[in-house]
Design a protein around this motif. Structure first.
Motif, PDB file in Angstrom:
ATOM      1  N   LEU A  36      -1.003   7.125   0.753  1.00 22.41           N
ATOM      2  CA  LEU A  36      -2.044   8.084   1.146  1.00 22.41           C
ATOM      3  C   LEU A  36      -1.825   9.452   0.523  1.00 22.41           C
ATOM      4  O   LEU A  36      -2.763  10.221   0.361  1.00 22.41           O
ATOM      5  CB  LEU A  36      -2.092   8.207   2.671  1.00 22.41           C
ATOM      6  N   SER A  37      -0.597   9.747   0.169  1.00 20.41           N
ATOM      7  CA  SER A  37      -0.282  11.043  -0.440  1.00 20.41           C
ATOM      8  C   SER A  37      -0.468  11.028  -1.955  1.00 20.41           C
ATOM      9  O   SER A  37      -0.205  12.029  -2.622  1.00 20.41           O
ATOM     10  CB  SER A  37       1.169  11.430  -0.125  1.00 20.41           C
ATOM     11  N   GLY A  38      -0.921   9.899  -2.490  1.00 21.52           N
ATOM     12  CA  GLY A  38      -1.021   9.743  -3.938  1.00 21.52           C
ATOM     13  C   GLY A  38      -2.319  10.221  -4.541  1.00 21.52           C
ATOM     14  O   GLY A  38      -3.216  10.738  -3.864  1.00 21.52           O
ATOM     15  N   ASP A  39      -2.423  10.017  -5.851  1.00 16.46           N
ATOM     16  CA  ASP A  39      -3.588  10.471  -6.610  1.00 16.46           C
ATOM     17  C   ASP A  39      -4.876   9.775  -6.180  1.00 16.46           C
ATOM     18  O   ASP A  39      -5.963  10.343  -6.307  1.00 16.46           O
ATOM     19  CB  ASP A  39      -3.361  10.227  -8.106  1.00 16.46           C
ATOM     20  N   GLY A  40      -4.746   8.537  -5.699  1.00 14.64           N
ATOM     21  CA  GLY A  40      -5.941   7.805  -5.281  1.00 14.64           C
ATOM     22  C   GLY A  40      -6.684   8.498  -4.156  1.00 14.64           C
ATOM     23  O   GLY A  40      -7.923   8.587  -4.166  1.00 14.64           O
ATOM     24  N   THR A  41      -5.936   9.009  -3.197  1.00 12.79           N
ATOM     25  CA  THR A  41      -6.564   9.704  -2.070  1.00 12.79           C
ATOM     26  C   THR A  41      -7.222  10.996  -2.545  1.00 12.79           C
ATOM     27  O   THR A  41      -8.320  11.347  -2.103  1.00 12.79           O
ATOM     28  CB  THR A  41      -5.522  10.010  -0.983  1.00 12.79           C
ATOM     29  N   LEU A  57       0.826  -1.208   0.000  1.00  9.05           N
ATOM     30  CA  LEU A  57       0.000   0.000   0.000  1.00  9.05           C
ATOM     31  C   LEU A  57       0.861   1.259   0.000  1.00  9.05           C
ATOM     32  O   LEU A  57       0.555   2.238  -0.687  1.00  9.05           O
ATOM     33  CB  LEU A  57      -0.927   0.001   1.216  1.00  9.05           C
ATOM     34  N   GLU A  58       1.932   1.227   0.777  1.00 14.39           N
ATOM     35  CA  GLU A  58       2.794   2.403   0.876  1.00 14.39           C
ATOM     36  C   GLU A  58       3.406   2.772  -0.469  1.00 14.39           C
ATOM     37  O   GLU A  58       3.555   3.955  -0.792  1.00 14.39           O
ATOM     38  CB  GLU A  58       3.900   2.138   1.900  1.00 14.39           C
ATOM     39  N   HIS A  59       3.743   1.759  -1.261  1.00  6.79           N
ATOM     40  CA  HIS A  59       4.445   2.034  -2.518  1.00  6.79           C
ATOM     41  C   HIS A  59       3.553   1.997  -3.747  1.00  6.79           C
ATOM     42  O   HIS A  59       3.872   2.618  -4.761  1.00  6.79           O
ATOM     43  CB  HIS A  59       5.604   1.051  -2.674  1.00  6.79           C
ATOM     44  N   ALA A 114      -6.726  11.608   5.532  1.00  6.28           N
ATOM     45  CA  ALA A 114      -5.652  10.710   5.113  1.00  6.28           C
ATOM     46  C   ALA A 114      -4.506  11.451   4.438  1.00  6.28           C
ATOM     47  O   ALA A 114      -3.346  11.030   4.521  1.00  6.28           O
ATOM     48  CB  ALA A 114      -6.200   9.646   4.162  1.00  6.28           C
ATOM     49  N   ARG A 115      -4.803  12.547   3.780  1.00  8.52           N
ATOM     50  CA  ARG A 115      -3.776  13.273   3.040  1.00  8.52           C
ATOM     51  C   ARG A 115      -2.675  13.818   3.938  1.00  8.52           C
ATOM     52  O   ARG A 115      -1.569  14.098   3.482  1.00  8.52           O
ATOM     53  CB  ARG A 115      -4.412  14.409   2.237  1.00  8.52           C
ATOM     54  N   SER A 116      -2.963  13.960   5.226  1.00  3.58           N
ATOM     55  CA  SER A 116      -1.965  14.508   6.153  1.00  3.58           C
ATOM     56  C   SER A 116      -1.242  13.423   6.959  1.00  3.58           C
ATOM     57  O   SER A 116      -0.393  13.728   7.801  1.00  3.58           O
ATOM     58  CB  SER A 116      -2.639  15.485   7.123  1.00  3.58           C
TER      59      SER A 116
END
Length: 204
Positions: A156-161, A150-152, A182-184
Protein backbone atom coordinates in the motif's frame (compact mmCIF):
# COMPACT_ATOMS: atom_id res chain seq x y z
CA UNK A 1 33.82 -40.96 -2.20
CA UNK A 2 32.68 -40.10 1.35
CA UNK A 3 30.50 -37.03 1.71
CA UNK A 4 32.12 -34.11 3.52
CA UNK A 5 30.39 -33.72 6.86
CA UNK A 6 30.13 -29.98 6.35
CA UNK A 7 27.49 -30.32 3.63
CA UNK A 8 24.49 -31.01 5.83
CA UNK A 9 20.87 -30.60 4.65
CA UNK A 10 20.66 -27.35 6.60
CA UNK A 11 23.76 -25.99 4.91
CA UNK A 12 22.43 -26.96 1.48
CA UNK A 13 19.11 -25.32 2.25
CA UNK A 14 20.78 -22.19 3.60
CA UNK A 15 22.85 -21.84 0.43
CA UNK A 16 19.78 -22.29 -1.76
CA UNK A 17 17.85 -19.77 0.35
CA UNK A 18 20.68 -17.26 -0.01
CA UNK A 19 20.44 -17.56 -3.80
CA UNK A 20 16.66 -17.10 -3.70
CA UNK A 21 16.78 -14.12 -1.32
CA UNK A 22 19.44 -12.40 -3.42
CA UNK A 23 18.35 -13.21 -6.98
CA UNK A 24 14.81 -14.58 -6.85
CA UNK A 25 13.30 -18.01 -7.32
CA UNK A 26 14.13 -18.12 -11.04
CA UNK A 27 17.85 -18.06 -10.20
CA UNK A 28 17.68 -21.24 -8.13
CA UNK A 29 19.58 -24.06 -9.81
CA UNK A 30 21.92 -26.83 -8.82
CA UNK A 31 24.78 -24.90 -10.41
CA UNK A 32 23.95 -21.70 -8.51
CA UNK A 33 23.79 -23.50 -5.18
CA UNK A 34 27.02 -25.38 -5.89
CA UNK A 35 28.70 -22.06 -6.63
CA UNK A 36 27.32 -20.63 -3.38
CA UNK A 37 28.84 -23.55 -1.49
CA UNK A 38 32.11 -23.51 -3.36
CA UNK A 39 31.75 -27.05 -4.71
CA UNK A 40 31.24 -28.53 -8.16
CA UNK A 41 27.74 -29.05 -9.48
CA UNK A 42 28.33 -32.79 -9.73
CA UNK A 43 29.40 -32.87 -6.08
CA UNK A 44 26.01 -31.44 -5.11
CA UNK A 45 24.24 -34.44 -6.65
CA UNK A 46 25.75 -36.62 -3.94
CA UNK A 47 23.41 -34.90 -1.49
CA UNK A 48 20.22 -34.14 -3.43
CA UNK A 49 18.68 -35.83 -6.45
CA UNK A 50 17.50 -32.68 -8.20
CA UNK A 51 16.19 -29.15 -7.78
CA UNK A 52 12.85 -30.46 -6.53
CA UNK A 53 14.48 -32.08 -3.52
CA UNK A 54 16.52 -28.93 -2.95
CA UNK A 55 13.33 -26.88 -2.94
CA UNK A 56 11.90 -29.18 -0.29
CA UNK A 57 14.91 -28.55 1.94
CA UNK A 58 14.44 -24.79 1.54
CA UNK A 59 10.77 -24.98 2.48
CA UNK A 60 11.56 -26.99 5.56
CA UNK A 61 14.34 -24.61 6.59
CA UNK A 62 11.88 -21.69 6.44
CA UNK A 63 8.77 -23.36 7.84
CA UNK A 64 10.43 -25.85 10.14
CA UNK A 65 11.12 -22.98 12.52
CA UNK A 66 7.43 -22.08 12.84
CA UNK A 67 6.06 -22.74 16.32
CA UNK A 68 3.26 -25.25 15.72
CA UNK A 69 2.35 -25.83 19.36
CA UNK A 70 -1.34 -25.01 19.89
CA UNK A 71 -1.87 -21.65 21.62
CA UNK A 72 -3.49 -21.71 25.05
CA UNK A 73 -6.95 -23.25 24.94
CA UNK A 74 -8.25 -20.55 27.30
CA UNK A 75 -8.35 -18.04 24.42
CA UNK A 76 -11.23 -17.83 21.92
CA UNK A 77 -10.69 -19.97 18.84
CA UNK A 78 -10.41 -16.89 16.62
CA UNK A 79 -7.51 -15.57 18.70
CA UNK A 80 -5.81 -18.95 18.56
CA UNK A 81 -6.17 -19.06 14.77
CA UNK A 82 -4.80 -15.52 14.57
CA UNK A 83 -1.72 -16.61 16.54
CA UNK A 84 -1.11 -19.54 14.17
CA UNK A 85 -1.61 -17.44 11.05
CA UNK A 86 0.73 -14.70 12.27
CA UNK A 87 3.41 -17.29 13.05
CA UNK A 88 3.20 -18.59 9.48
CA UNK A 89 3.16 -15.11 7.99
CA UNK A 90 6.22 -14.03 9.94
CA UNK A 91 8.23 -17.04 8.74
CA UNK A 92 7.29 -16.75 5.07
CA UNK A 93 7.37 -12.95 4.94
CA UNK A 94 11.04 -13.05 5.95
CA UNK A 95 11.70 -14.84 2.63
CA UNK A 96 8.78 -13.86 0.35
CA UNK A 97 10.31 -15.38 -2.79
CA UNK A 98 9.94 -18.81 -1.16
CA UNK A 99 6.14 -18.47 -1.08
CA UNK A 100 5.59 -20.34 -4.35
CA UNK A 101 7.73 -23.21 -3.06
CA UNK A 102 5.68 -23.52 0.13
CA UNK A 103 2.58 -23.98 -2.03
CA UNK A 104 4.21 -26.51 -4.34
CA UNK A 105 5.67 -28.57 -1.48
CA UNK A 106 2.81 -28.24 1.00
CA UNK A 107 1.97 -31.97 0.91
CA UNK A 108 5.55 -33.05 1.67
CA UNK A 109 6.76 -30.44 4.14
CA UNK A 110 6.65 -31.59 7.77
CA UNK A 111 6.50 -27.92 8.81
CA UNK A 112 3.44 -27.23 6.68
CA UNK A 113 1.77 -30.44 7.80
CA UNK A 114 2.34 -29.73 11.51
CA UNK A 115 0.99 -26.18 11.14
CA UNK A 116 -2.07 -27.41 9.27
CA UNK A 117 -2.71 -30.15 11.83
CA UNK A 118 -2.73 -27.61 14.66
CA UNK A 119 -5.05 -25.24 12.79
CA UNK A 120 -7.41 -28.11 11.92
CA UNK A 121 -7.49 -29.09 15.58
CA UNK A 122 -8.51 -25.58 16.59
CA UNK A 123 -11.19 -25.52 13.90
CA UNK A 124 -12.48 -28.90 15.05
CA UNK A 125 -12.74 -27.64 18.63
CA UNK A 126 -14.70 -24.66 17.29
CA UNK A 127 -17.24 -27.01 15.75
CA UNK A 128 -15.95 -27.15 12.20
CA UNK A 129 -16.19 -30.51 10.50
CA UNK A 130 -16.40 -32.02 7.05
CA UNK A 131 -16.51 -29.61 4.13
CA UNK A 132 -16.74 -26.59 6.42
CA UNK A 133 -13.37 -27.43 7.94
CA UNK A 134 -11.85 -28.03 4.51
CA UNK A 135 -13.04 -24.67 3.24
CA UNK A 136 -12.02 -22.85 6.44
CA UNK A 137 -8.44 -24.16 6.29
CA UNK A 138 -8.19 -23.44 2.57
CA UNK A 139 -9.53 -19.94 3.14
CA UNK A 140 -6.93 -19.20 5.82
CA UNK A 141 -4.05 -20.53 3.72
CA UNK A 142 -5.27 -18.59 0.68
CA UNK A 143 -5.45 -15.40 2.72
CA UNK A 144 -1.90 -15.78 4.06
CA UNK A 145 -0.47 -16.54 0.62
CA UNK A 146 -2.30 -13.69 -1.08
CA UNK A 147 -1.61 -11.16 1.66
CA UNK A 148 2.13 -11.89 1.64
CA UNK A 149 2.30 -11.48 -2.13
CA UNK A 150 0.46 -8.17 -1.98
CA UNK A 151 2.60 -6.94 0.90
CA UNK A 152 5.83 -7.56 -0.98
CA UNK A 153 4.84 -7.13 -4.63
CA UNK A 154 2.24 -4.40 -4.32
CA UNK A 155 2.46 -2.74 -0.88
CA UNK A 156 0.00 0.00 0.00
CA UNK A 157 2.96 2.31 0.52
CA UNK A 158 4.23 1.64 -3.01
CA UNK A 159 4.05 3.43 -6.33
CA UNK A 160 0.85 1.62 -7.29
CA UNK A 161 -1.14 3.33 -4.58
CA UNK A 162 0.32 6.70 -5.52
CA UNK A 163 -0.70 6.11 -9.13
CA UNK A 164 -4.27 5.38 -8.02
CA UNK A 165 -4.48 8.65 -6.12
CA UNK A 166 -3.68 10.46 -9.39
CA UNK A 167 -6.63 8.98 -11.29
CA UNK A 168 -9.31 11.49 -12.37
CA UNK A 169 -11.79 11.67 -9.48
CA UNK A 170 -14.63 12.22 -11.91
CA UNK A 171 -14.15 8.75 -13.35
CA UNK A 172 -12.83 6.92 -10.28
CA UNK A 173 -14.22 8.66 -7.17
CA UNK A 174 -14.06 5.60 -4.92
CA UNK A 175 -10.65 4.45 -6.15
CA UNK A 176 -8.99 7.80 -5.57
CA UNK A 177 -10.59 8.31 -2.15
CA UNK A 178 -9.70 4.79 -1.03
CA UNK A 179 -6.15 5.09 -2.34
CA UNK A 180 -5.62 8.25 -0.31
CA UNK A 181 -6.64 6.38 2.84
CA UNK A 182 -4.58 3.35 1.87
CA UNK A 183 -1.32 5.29 1.96
CA UNK A 184 -1.55 5.56 5.75
CA UNK A 185 -2.30 1.87 6.38
CA UNK A 186 0.75 -0.07 7.58
CA UNK A 187 1.53 -3.65 6.58
CA UNK A 188 0.61 -5.13 9.98
CA UNK A 189 -2.64 -3.17 10.14
CA UNK A 190 -3.52 -4.34 6.64
CA UNK A 191 -2.74 -7.99 7.38
CA UNK A 192 -4.43 -8.22 10.77
CA UNK A 193 -7.40 -6.17 9.63
CA UNK A 194 -7.95 -8.45 6.65
CA UNK A 195 -7.56 -11.53 8.80
CA UNK A 196 -10.18 -10.19 11.21
CA UNK A 197 -12.60 -9.81 8.31
CA UNK A 198 -11.93 -13.41 7.23
CA UNK A 199 -12.44 -14.71 10.75
CA UNK A 200 -15.70 -12.80 11.17
CA UNK A 201 -16.88 -14.47 7.98
CA UNK A 202 -15.92 -17.89 9.31
CA UNK A 203 -17.73 -17.21 12.58
CA UNK A 204 -21.01 -16.76 10.71
Amino acid sequence: MPRPRSLTPDRLASAALAVIDREGIAALSMRAVAHELGVSTMALYRYVRDRDELEGLVVELVLGAVDTEPPTSDAPWTERITTMVVRLRDAVAAHPAVLTLTIAHRHRSPGVLRWSETVLGILAEAGYGGERRVIALRCLVSYVNGAIQLEHLGPLSGDGTIALTELPPSGFPYMTETAECARSVGADREFLGGLAVVLRGLET
